[in-house]
Design a protein around this motif. Structure first.
Motif, PDB file in Angstrom:
ATOM      1  N   LEU A  46       0.836  -1.201   0.000  1.00  0.00           N
ATOM      2  CA  LEU A  46       0.000   0.000   0.000  1.00  0.00           C
ATOM      3  C   LEU A  46       0.876   1.258   0.000  1.00  0.00           C
ATOM      4  CD1 LEU A  46      -2.937   1.115   0.206  1.00  0.00           C
ATOM      5  CD2 LEU A  46      -2.612   1.166   2.693  1.00  0.00           C
ATOM      6  N   SER A  47       1.912   1.247   0.826  1.00  0.00           N
ATOM      7  CA  SER A  47       2.839   2.392   0.861  1.00  0.00           C
ATOM      8  C   SER A  47       3.437   2.620  -0.519  1.00  0.00           C
ATOM      9  CB  SER A  47       4.018   2.122   1.795  1.00  0.00           C
ATOM     10  OG  SER A  47       3.655   2.253   3.096  1.00  0.00           O
ATOM     11  N   ALA A  48       3.867   1.522  -1.146  1.00  0.00           N
ATOM     12  CA  ALA A  48       4.522   1.633  -2.455  1.00  0.00           C
ATOM     13  C   ALA A  48       3.542   2.186  -3.498  1.00  0.00           C
ATOM     14  CB  ALA A  48       5.050   0.267  -2.888  1.00  0.00           C
ATOM     15  N   LEU A  49       2.307   1.681  -3.468  1.00  0.00           N
ATOM     16  CA  LEU A  49       1.319   2.144  -4.456  1.00  0.00           C
ATOM     17  C   LEU A  49       1.035   3.628  -4.255  1.00  0.00           C
ATOM     18  CD1 LEU A  49      -1.144  -0.900  -4.354  1.00  0.00           C
ATOM     19  CD2 LEU A  49       0.225  -0.174  -6.329  1.00  0.00           C
ATOM     20  N   ARG A  50       0.894   4.029  -3.003  1.00  0.00           N
ATOM     21  CA  ARG A  50       0.576   5.438  -2.734  1.00  0.00           C
ATOM     22  C   ARG A  50       1.713   6.371  -3.089  1.00  0.00           C
ATOM     23  NH1 ARG A  50      -2.915   5.445   2.790  1.00  0.00           N
ATOM     24  NH2 ARG A  50      -4.819   4.617   1.862  1.00  0.00           N
ATOM     25  N   ARG A  51       2.937   5.902  -2.870  1.00  0.00           N
ATOM     26  CA  ARG A  51       4.090   6.769  -3.170  1.00  0.00           C
ATOM     27  C   ARG A  51       4.563   6.612  -4.608  1.00  0.00           C
ATOM     28  NH1 ARG A  51       7.767   7.182   1.932  1.00  0.00           N
ATOM     29  NH2 ARG A  51       6.200   6.969   3.547  1.00  0.00           N
ATOM     30  N   GLN A  52       3.857   5.760  -5.334  1.00  0.00           N
ATOM     31  CA  GLN A  52       4.223   5.460  -6.719  1.00  0.00           C
ATOM     32  C   GLN A  52       5.672   4.988  -6.836  1.00  0.00           C
ATOM     33  OE1 GLN A  52       2.917   9.099  -8.698  1.00  0.00           O
ATOM     34  NE2 GLN A  52       1.006   8.036  -9.155  1.00  0.00           N
ATOM     35  N   THR A  53       6.068   4.185  -5.864  1.00  0.00           N
ATOM     36  CA  THR A  53       7.402   3.594  -5.902  1.00  0.00           C
ATOM     37  C   THR A  53       7.445   2.604  -7.069  1.00  0.00           C
ATOM     38  OG1 THR A  53       7.444   3.704  -3.495  1.00  0.00           O
ATOM     39  CG2 THR A  53       9.082   2.268  -4.516  1.00  0.00           C
ATOM     40  N   ASP A  54       8.563   2.564  -7.756  1.00  0.00           N
ATOM     41  CA  ASP A  54       8.738   1.618  -8.860  1.00  0.00           C
ATOM     42  C   ASP A  54       8.652   0.192  -8.278  1.00  0.00           C
ATOM     43  OD1 ASP A  54       9.605   0.000 -10.872  1.00  0.00           O
ATOM     44  OD2 ASP A  54      11.500   1.069 -11.217  1.00  0.00           O
ATOM     45  N   LEU A  55       7.677  -0.587  -8.736  1.00  0.00           N
ATOM     46  CA  LEU A  55       7.457  -1.911  -8.141  1.00  0.00           C
ATOM     47  C   LEU A  55       8.521  -2.927  -8.550  1.00  0.00           C
ATOM     48  CD1 LEU A  55       3.546  -2.157  -8.344  1.00  0.00           C
ATOM     49  CD2 LEU A  55       4.965  -1.488  -6.387  1.00  0.00           C
ATOM     50  N   ALA A  56       9.482  -2.476  -9.365  1.00  0.00           N
ATOM     51  CA  ALA A  56      10.603  -3.346  -9.716  1.00  0.00           C
ATOM     52  C   ALA A  56      11.860  -2.943  -8.942  1.00  0.00           C
ATOM     53  CB  ALA A  56      10.872  -3.269 -11.217  1.00  0.00           C
ATOM     54  N   ASP A  57      11.756  -1.883  -8.153  1.00  0.00           N
ATOM     55  CA  ASP A  57      12.937  -1.360  -7.448  1.00  0.00           C
ATOM     56  C   ASP A  57      13.041  -2.021  -6.063  1.00  0.00           C
ATOM     57  OD1 ASP A  57      14.890   0.085  -6.133  1.00  0.00           O
ATOM     58  OD2 ASP A  57      14.233   2.023  -6.922  1.00  0.00           O
ATOM     59  N   GLU A  58      13.741  -3.153  -6.043  1.00  0.00           N
ATOM     60  CA  GLU A  58      13.828  -3.952  -4.814  1.00  0.00           C
ATOM     61  C   GLU A  58      14.366  -3.138  -3.641  1.00  0.00           C
ATOM     62  OE1 GLU A  58      15.937  -7.631  -5.335  1.00  0.00           O
ATOM     63  OE2 GLU A  58      15.794  -8.165  -3.209  1.00  0.00           O
ATOM     64  N   HIS A  59      15.380  -2.337  -3.914  1.00  0.00           N
ATOM     65  CA  HIS A  59      16.020  -1.578  -2.842  1.00  0.00           C
ATOM     66  C   HIS A  59      15.050  -0.560  -2.232  1.00  0.00           C
ATOM     67  CE1 HIS A  59      19.248   0.257  -0.624  1.00  0.00           C
ATOM     68  NE2 HIS A  59      18.917   1.449  -1.128  1.00  0.00           N
ATOM     69  N   ALA A  60      14.343   0.181  -3.095  1.00  0.00           N
ATOM     70  CA  ALA A  60      13.392   1.194  -2.610  1.00  0.00           C
ATOM     71  C   ALA A  60      12.256   0.524  -1.829  1.00  0.00           C
ATOM     72  CB  ALA A  60      12.822   1.982  -3.788  1.00  0.00           C
ATOM     73  N   LEU A  61      11.799  -0.637  -2.300  1.00  0.00           N
ATOM     74  CA  LEU A  61      10.703  -1.345  -1.620  1.00  0.00           C
ATOM     75  C   LEU A  61      11.166  -1.858  -0.253  1.00  0.00           C
ATOM     76  CD1 LEU A  61       9.393  -3.306  -4.726  1.00  0.00           C
ATOM     77  CD2 LEU A  61       8.150  -1.506  -3.495  1.00  0.00           C
ATOM     78  N   ALA A  62      12.406  -2.337  -0.210  1.00  0.00           N
ATOM     79  CA  ALA A  62      12.939  -2.833   1.066  1.00  0.00           C
ATOM     80  C   ALA A  62      13.043  -1.689   2.071  1.00  0.00           C
ATOM     81  CB  ALA A  62      14.299  -3.485   0.850  1.00  0.00           C
ATOM     82  N   LYS A  63      13.403  -0.509   1.580  1.00  0.00           N
ATOM     83  CA  LYS A  63      13.496   0.662   2.471  1.00  0.00           C
ATOM     84  C   LYS A  63      12.131   0.996   3.053  1.00  0.00           C
ATOM     85  CE  LYS A  63      16.982   4.064   2.262  1.00  0.00           C
ATOM     86  NZ  LYS A  63      17.573   5.185   1.585  1.00  0.00           N
ATOM     87  N   LEU A  64      11.118   0.937   2.192  1.00  0.00           N
ATOM     88  CA  LEU A  64       9.751   1.196   2.666  1.00  0.00           C
ATOM     89  C   LEU A  64       9.378   0.188   3.753  1.00  0.00           C
ATOM     90  CD1 LEU A  64       7.339   1.802  -0.365  1.00  0.00           C
ATOM     91  CD2 LEU A  64       8.020   3.384   1.434  1.00  0.00           C
ATOM     92  N   ALA A  65       9.700  -1.089   3.489  1.00  0.00           N
ATOM     93  CA  ALA A  65       9.349  -2.152   4.440  1.00  0.00           C
ATOM     94  C   ALA A  65      10.062  -1.933   5.768  1.00  0.00           C
ATOM     95  CB  ALA A  65       9.728  -3.511   3.849  1.00  0.00           C
ATOM     96  N   GLU A  66      11.304  -1.510   5.685  1.00  0.00           N
ATOM     97  CA  GLU A  66      12.102  -1.342   6.895  1.00  0.00           C
ATOM     98  C   GLU A  66      11.593  -0.188   7.749  1.00  0.00           C
ATOM     99  OE1 GLU A  66      16.151  -1.645   5.749  1.00  0.00           O
ATOM    100  OE2 GLU A  66      16.777  -0.914   7.729  1.00  0.00           O
ATOM    101  N   HIS A  67      11.001   0.803   7.101  1.00  0.00           N
ATOM    102  CA  HIS A  67      10.577   1.995   7.841  1.00  0.00           C
ATOM    103  C   HIS A  67       9.067   2.136   7.935  1.00  0.00           C
ATOM    104  CE1 HIS A  67      14.758   2.984   6.580  1.00  0.00           C
ATOM    105  NE2 HIS A  67      14.806   3.210   7.877  1.00  0.00           N
ATOM    106  N   LEU A  68       8.371   1.008   7.931  1.00  0.00           N
ATOM    107  CA  LEU A  68       6.911   1.052   8.063  1.00  0.00           C
ATOM    108  C   LEU A  68       6.542   1.609   9.434  1.00  0.00           C
ATOM    109  CD1 LEU A  68       5.420  -2.380   6.925  1.00  0.00           C
ATOM    110  CD2 LEU A  68       5.172  -0.142   5.810  1.00  0.00           C
ATOM    111  N   HIS A  69       5.713   2.639   9.481  1.00  0.00           N
ATOM    112  CA  HIS A  69       5.215   3.117  10.776  1.00  0.00           C
ATOM    113  C   HIS A  69       3.835   2.530  10.965  1.00  0.00           C
ATOM    114  CE1 HIS A  69       8.454   5.810  11.638  1.00  0.00           C
ATOM    115  NE2 HIS A  69       8.407   6.245  10.394  1.00  0.00           N
ATOM    116  N   CYS A  70       3.797   1.316  11.487  1.00  0.00           N
ATOM    117  CA  CYS A  70       2.484   0.677  11.592  1.00  0.00           C
ATOM    118  C   CYS A  70       2.251   0.166  12.999  1.00  0.00           C
ATOM    119  CB  CYS A  70       2.380  -0.470  10.588  1.00  0.00           C
ATOM    120  SG  CYS A  70       3.526  -1.794  10.895  1.00  0.00           S
TER     121      CYS A  70
END
Ligand code: DC
Length: 222
Positions: A46-70
């Motif tokens: 959901l974070s990736a979709l909202r921020r329009q993160t490139d869904l092929a960018d493993e590094h950017a997605l991992a960063k999102l996962a690491e910093h989830l404020h949930c």
């Protein structure tokens, strides 16, 4: 109690196998904590979709996962102060979660968060790799399955009950595609972990499945 002694029951299985309902009820009955690991992948998606993160960018997605404020508050799931309990259940979010879950860096980034749910008096952890990767020494591992038709039927009913229109053929195709991706990925594929009790719930009610899991648990704590 040292963390390694805190009992964990892992409940893995494919999408719409009923594992969420069963895991939740087992946790309630035993007074254990509950980890919905799929929600963490969905929150990342959901974070990736909202921020329009490139869904092929493993590094950017991992960063999102690491910093989830949930946080998980009762039945509600909060992401950066917003209640996203319903938003993460959207089919698009589930499909995106399944795609980004194929990246090792994303899985790695979510590992610590998942382990932190192991608190006294115990944990019921639901997902795809709870018994195989995250809690390989869990004293009770369960693998829930159900036929694709039974699972599509359940998903259809869930959506209709929520007032969301659904098409059975699309649901069947989606489920098969997601099963394929989840079982064939090279990292942490969805397979029954070693020593797991396999339970086919196609012809079972959720309560019957819960009773069976509780019986297995009673058997190992005697
Ligand atoms: O259980 P769910 O449908 O909420 O999970 C959404 C996706 O997240 C699922 O298609 C695959 C991924 N997932 C995973 O790879 N590992 C887990 N432990 C849980 C979910």
């Amino acid at each position: 109690m040292p963390t390694s002694q805190i009992p964990v029951i892992t409940i893995d299985g494919p999408t719409a196998s009923g594992k969420g309902t069963v895991a939740h009820r087992v946790a309630d009955k035993l007074g254990f904590h509950y980890l919905d690991s799929g929600a963490l992948y969905r929150l990342t998606a959901l974070s990736a979709l909202r921020r329009q993160t490139d869904l092929a960018d493993e590094h950017a997605l991992a960063k999102l996962a690491e910093h989830l404020h949930c946080s998980f508050q009762g039945g509600d799931i909060i992401l950066s102060h917003e209640n996203v309990t319903d938003a993460i259940r959207a089919e698009e979010v589930g499909n995106t979660a399944s795609k980004i879950a194929t990246f090792p860096a994303v899985r790695h980034a979510l590992t610590g968060l998942q382990l932190s749910f192991r608190k006294a008096p115990g944990l019921v952890a639901d997902g795809r790799d709870m018994g195989s990767v995250i809690f390989p020494h869990a004293p009770l591992k369960v693998f829930l399955t159900a036929s694709v038709a039974a699972r599509a039927g359940r998903r259809y009913k869930q959506l209709i009950d929520k007032g969301i229109s659904a098409n059975m053929e699309d649901l069947l195709m989606d489920l098969q595609a997601r099963d394929d991706r989840d079982t064939k990925r090279t990292i942490a594929p969805l397979v029954p972990p070693e020593g797991a009790h396999v339970l086919d719930t196609s012809e079972m009610t959720a309560d019957e499945a819960v009773d069976q899991v509780l019986q297995w648990y009673a058997g190992i704590t005697k």
